[in-house]
Design an enzyme around this catalytic site. Structure first.
Site, PDB file in Angstrom:
ATOM      1  N   ASN A   8       0.667  -0.843  -0.096  1.00 25.29           N
ATOM      2  CA  ASN A   8      -0.350  -0.180  -0.159  1.00 25.29           C
ATOM      3  C   ASN A   8       0.625   1.298  -0.061  1.00 25.29           C
ATOM      4  O   ASN A   8       1.297   1.464   1.172  1.00 25.29           O
ATOM      5  CB  ASN A   8      -0.535   0.002   0.863  1.00 25.29           C
ATOM      6  CG  ASN A   8      -2.006   1.175   1.377  1.00 25.29           C
ATOM      7  OD1 ASN A   8      -1.837   2.217   0.399  1.00 25.29           O
ATOM      8  ND2 ASN A   8      -2.679   1.160   2.036  1.00 25.29           N
ATOM      9  N   LYS A  15       3.712   0.847   3.358  1.00 25.24           N
ATOM     10  CA  LYS A  15       2.571   0.035   4.126  1.00 25.24           C
ATOM     11  C   LYS A  15       3.134  -1.543   3.163  1.00 25.24           C
ATOM     12  O   LYS A  15       2.212  -1.342   1.760  1.00 25.24           O
ATOM     13  CB  LYS A  15       1.671   0.605   4.518  1.00 25.24           C
ATOM     14  CG  LYS A  15       1.252   1.812   5.740  1.00 25.24           C
ATOM     15  CD  LYS A  15       0.214   1.581   5.896  1.00 25.24           C
ATOM     16  CE  LYS A  15       0.089   3.175   6.700  1.00 25.24           C
ATOM     17  NZ  LYS A  15      -1.607   3.151   7.191  1.00 25.24           N
ATOM     18  N   ARG A  90      -2.779  -2.323  -3.413  1.00 28.20           N
ATOM     19  CA  ARG A  90      -4.265  -1.085  -3.349  1.00 28.20           C
ATOM     20  C   ARG A  90      -3.513  -0.330  -3.290  1.00 28.20           C
ATOM     21  O   ARG A  90      -2.838   0.294  -4.141  1.00 28.20           O
ATOM     22  CB  ARG A  90      -3.803  -0.899  -2.173  1.00 28.20           C
ATOM     23  CG  ARG A  90      -5.247  -0.226  -1.536  1.00 28.20           C
ATOM     24  CD  ARG A  90      -5.179   0.555  -0.039  1.00 28.20           C
ATOM     25  NE  ARG A  90      -6.343   1.046   0.353  1.00 28.20           N
ATOM     26  CZ  ARG A  90      -6.502   0.748   0.929  1.00 28.20           C
ATOM     27  NH1 ARG A  90      -6.145   1.494   1.995  1.00 28.20           N
ATOM     28  NH2 ARG A  90      -8.325   2.190   1.687  1.00 28.20           N
ATOM     29  N   HIS A 178     -13.090   2.831  -0.284  1.00 31.44           N
ATOM     30  CA  HIS A 178     -13.175   1.786   1.445  1.00 31.44           C
ATOM     31  C   HIS A 178     -13.663   0.457   0.756  1.00 31.44           C
ATOM     32  O   HIS A 178     -13.644  -0.664   1.700  1.00 31.44           O
ATOM     33  CB  HIS A 178     -13.617   2.662   2.801  1.00 31.44           C
ATOM     34  CG  HIS A 178     -13.054   3.282   2.863  1.00 31.44           C
ATOM     35  ND1 HIS A 178     -13.967   4.004   3.528  1.00 31.44           N
ATOM     36  CD2 HIS A 178     -12.223   3.521   2.569  1.00 31.44           C
ATOM     37  CE1 HIS A 178     -12.716   4.655   4.179  1.00 31.44           C
ATOM     38  NE2 HIS A 178     -11.330   4.770   3.861  1.00 31.44           N
ATOM     39  N   LEU A 206     -15.181   3.646  10.512  1.00 35.28           N
ATOM     40  CA  LEU A 206     -15.197   4.321  10.440  1.00 35.28           C
ATOM     41  C   LEU A 206     -13.525   4.579  11.423  1.00 35.28           C
ATOM     42  O   LEU A 206     -13.063   3.932  12.241  1.00 35.28           O
ATOM     43  CB  LEU A 206     -15.764   4.573  12.258  1.00 35.28           C
ATOM     44  CG  LEU A 206     -16.905   4.834  11.292  1.00 35.28           C
ATOM     45  CD1 LEU A 206     -18.255   4.932  12.905  1.00 35.28           C
ATOM     46  CD2 LEU A 206     -17.552   5.616  10.738  1.00 35.28           C
ATOM     47  N   SER A 208      -9.188   7.178   9.813  1.00 36.26           N
ATOM     48  CA  SER A 208      -8.744   8.125   9.764  1.00 36.26           C
ATOM     49  C   SER A 208     -10.227   8.695   8.613  1.00 36.26           C
ATOM     50  O   SER A 208      -9.871   9.644   8.321  1.00 36.26           O
ATOM     51  CB  SER A 208      -7.297   8.246   9.664  1.00 36.26           C
ATOM     52  OG  SER A 208      -6.782   7.079   9.626  1.00 36.26           O
ATOM     53  N   GLY A 209      -9.687   7.707   7.766  1.00 35.41           N
ATOM     54  CA  GLY A 209     -10.931   8.213   6.866  1.00 35.41           C
ATOM     55  C   GLY A 209     -12.054   7.263   7.516  1.00 35.41           C
ATOM     56  O   GLY A 209     -11.828   6.189   8.261  1.00 35.41           O
ATOM     57  N   ARG A 238     -10.328  14.571   7.375  1.00 32.38           N
ATOM     58  CA  ARG A 238     -11.179  15.340   5.250  1.00 32.38           C
ATOM     59  C   ARG A 238     -12.434  16.023   6.057  1.00 32.38           C
ATOM     60  O   ARG A 238     -12.557  14.979   6.700  1.00 32.38           O
ATOM     61  CB  ARG A 238     -10.974  13.886   4.538  1.00 32.38           C
ATOM     62  CG  ARG A 238      -9.977  13.880   4.221  1.00 32.38           C
ATOM     63  CD  ARG A 238      -9.991  12.592   3.508  1.00 32.38           C
ATOM     64  NE  ARG A 238      -9.102  11.885   3.524  1.00 32.38           N
ATOM     65  CZ  ARG A 238      -9.224  10.504   3.438  1.00 32.38           C
ATOM     66  NH1 ARG A 238      -9.897  10.001   2.764  1.00 32.38           N
ATOM     67  NH2 ARG A 238      -8.583   9.421   3.887  1.00 32.38           N
ATOM     68  N   GLY A 325     -10.648   1.495  12.419  1.00 32.79           N
ATOM     69  CA  GLY A 325      -9.487   2.343  14.460  1.00 32.79           C
ATOM     70  C   GLY A 325     -11.290   2.766  14.994  1.00 32.79           C
ATOM     71  O   GLY A 325     -10.925   2.408  16.022  1.00 32.79           O
ATOM     72  N   ASN A 329     -12.822  -0.256  17.953  1.00 31.39           N
ATOM     73  CA  ASN A 329     -11.863  -0.217  19.073  1.00 31.39           C
ATOM     74  C   ASN A 329     -12.417   0.757  19.987  1.00 31.39           C
ATOM     75  O   ASN A 329     -12.687   0.850  21.496  1.00 31.39           O
ATOM     76  CB  ASN A 329     -10.274   0.699  19.023  1.00 31.39           C
ATOM     77  CG  ASN A 329      -9.805  -0.042  18.312  1.00 31.39           C
ATOM     78  OD1 ASN A 329      -9.772  -1.737  18.822  1.00 31.39           O
ATOM     79  ND2 ASN A 329      -9.482   0.241  16.863  1.00 31.39           N
ATOM     80  N   GLU A 376      -7.941  -5.347   5.354  1.00 28.39           N
ATOM     81  CA  GLU A 376      -7.878  -4.725   3.575  1.00 28.39           C
ATOM     82  C   GLU A 376      -7.188  -5.694   2.904  1.00 28.39           C
ATOM     83  O   GLU A 376      -6.544  -6.346   1.256  1.00 28.39           O
ATOM     84  CB  GLU A 376      -7.679  -3.069   3.116  1.00 28.39           C
ATOM     85  CG  GLU A 376      -8.891  -2.614   3.546  1.00 28.39           C
ATOM     86  CD  GLU A 376      -8.760  -1.179   3.927  1.00 28.39           C
ATOM     87  OE1 GLU A 376      -8.867  -1.069   5.524  1.00 28.39           O
ATOM     88  OE2 GLU A 376      -9.420  -0.639   3.572  1.00 28.39           O
TER      89      GLU A 376
END
Ligand code: ADP
Length: 390
Positions: A8, A15, A90, A178, A206, A208-209, A238, A325, A329, A376
């Protein structure tokens, strides 16, 4: 042992994850190079979450993505006895044409370049990683997996903007993103709750994006993202949905250039812009500043409005799924969102929510509430394996 590498590639980070190919795909390591060109930092964790690499470099040592890939490649070759059989990438944009993953050769790579203007912040880096590996290892299959592909085939009514029709043909239309996350969650739901999976489901990614997707029978019907990954829900940095008149105002009256506007909308807005404190929900939950509370209230409000819209698109709802995330969590955020879904008959089970069960609704809740961790990278690895074994 055969292995698959999942890549990615972003603007300043690379990543990756490595999977062993066996009867099932088994994750071996997960790593990244952050701060490419500025303060490069290479880290790798094994499956137990133990840090096995933690190296810093000078910016000159890792000036660009190709150099980062070289460092990762050198490390990987020294680590695993296994044979790398394919790389899954990706790729954010498959445009209006790519409904499935594709093996990339020079011809496909050139074709995917057409979508750079549609995702100028992401697509060039995604493709640069493929190009680098195609040059170094032309024998190695490179599979592009698209964030847009899962939303392919929406009703055209859904994907149009109400602007002059010729723009649609030029590619100015809603795509949705996504998709790899939604595809993974849809697949997991088929195992977890097969009856629900064939019905009407909203998945809220839900992180960070942030976005939400309406699924019917496991297929995407609607997504809060549109032409770019700016639309829909407010995110970490964003803006989410915004009246285009605001942008005209900022250009005309605020004299903002397009690059200033882009930076503001992508990097300075959302939870960070609203709160002036942080893009991280954990920081905002811990803060007693009224601006932090406003940012979180706004986030929850927009999720609940979009849930209403997606439920309308589906004509009803059997389940709502939290993922990524924040969704995976944060019991308190799930609680706040679930409360706003009570008009749909949602009833959260506080104990199940607190302990993070998969099913977090009560037995008599009219819609089921689930927490389904997304993956993903595993989705990409599965697609990649599928492409080399057909
Ligand atoms: P991405 O993959 O898009 O970078 P993630 O899905 O990993 O994002 O989500 C990252 C976000 O999840 C963080 O910015 C943070 O706001 C949120 N997050 C992670 N853990 C928690 C937690 N325990 N409580 C609240 N929010 C959390």
């Amino acid at each position: 042992m055969d292995t698959i590498l999942v890549v990615n590639a972003g603007s300043s980070s690379l990543k990756f994850e490595v999977f062993a190919v066996g009867t099932a795909l088994v994750k071996l390591v997960k790593g990244q190079v952050e701060g490419i060109g500025t303060a490069p930092h290479f880290t790798v964790k094994n499956t137990n979450g133990e840090q096995v690499v933690d190296r810093s470099y000078t910016s000159g040592d890792v000036p660009d993505l190709a150099a980062a890939m070289h460092h990762v490649g050198t490390w990987l070759r020294g680590q695993h006895e296994g044979q790398l059989v394919a790389v899954g990438h990706r790729v954010v944009h498959g445009g209006p044409d790519y409904a499935h993953p594709v093996r990339v050769d020079q011809h496909v790579l050139e074709d995917l370049e057409r979508y750079v203007p549609l995702a100028p912040l992401h697509q060039p880096n995604n493709l640069a990683a493929i190009r680098t590996l195609l040059e170094r290892r032309p024998d190695l299959p490179q599979i592009a997996c698209f964030d847009t592909a899962f939303h392919y085939g929406h009703d055209p009514v859904t994907d149009h903007y109400a602007i002059p029709a010729h723009f649609f043909a030029e590619g100015v239309r809603r795509y949705g993103f996504h998709g790899l996350s939604y595809e993974y969650v849809a697949g997991r739901l088929r195992n977890i709750a097969p009856d629900i999976a064939t019905g009407r489901v909203i998945v809220a990614h839900l992180g960070s994006g942030a976005s939400m997707c309406a699924l019917r029978d496991g297929h995407s019907l609607e997504c809060t993202f549109g032409f770019t990954a700016l639309d829909g829900l407010p995110m970490g940095t964003r803006c989410g949905q915004i009246d285009p008149g605001v942008l005209l105002y900022l250009i005309d009256q605020g004299s903002m250039t397009s690059s200033e506007l882009q930076d503001m909308l992508y990097n300075e807005s959302g939870l960070k812009g609203l709160s002036g404190i942080s893009n991280d929900v954990r920081d905002l939950l811990a803060s007693d500043d009224a601006r932090a509370a406003l940012a979180l209230d706004h986030f929850v409000h927009r999720i609940s409005l979009n849930a209403g819209a997606l439920a309308a698109a589906l004509g009803g709802l059997e389940a709502f799924v939290f993922t990524a995330g924040i969704g995976e969590n944060s019991p308190i955020m799930r609680e706040r969102i679930a409360k706003r879904l009570s008009w749909l008959g949602a009833q959260l089970d506080p104990a199940r929510n607190e302990t993070g069960e998969i099913l977090v609704s009560t037995a008599d809740s009219r819609i089921a509430l689930y927490v389904v961790p997304t993956d993903e990278e595993l989705m990409i690895a599965q697609h990649t394996l599928g492409m080399i074994t057909v």
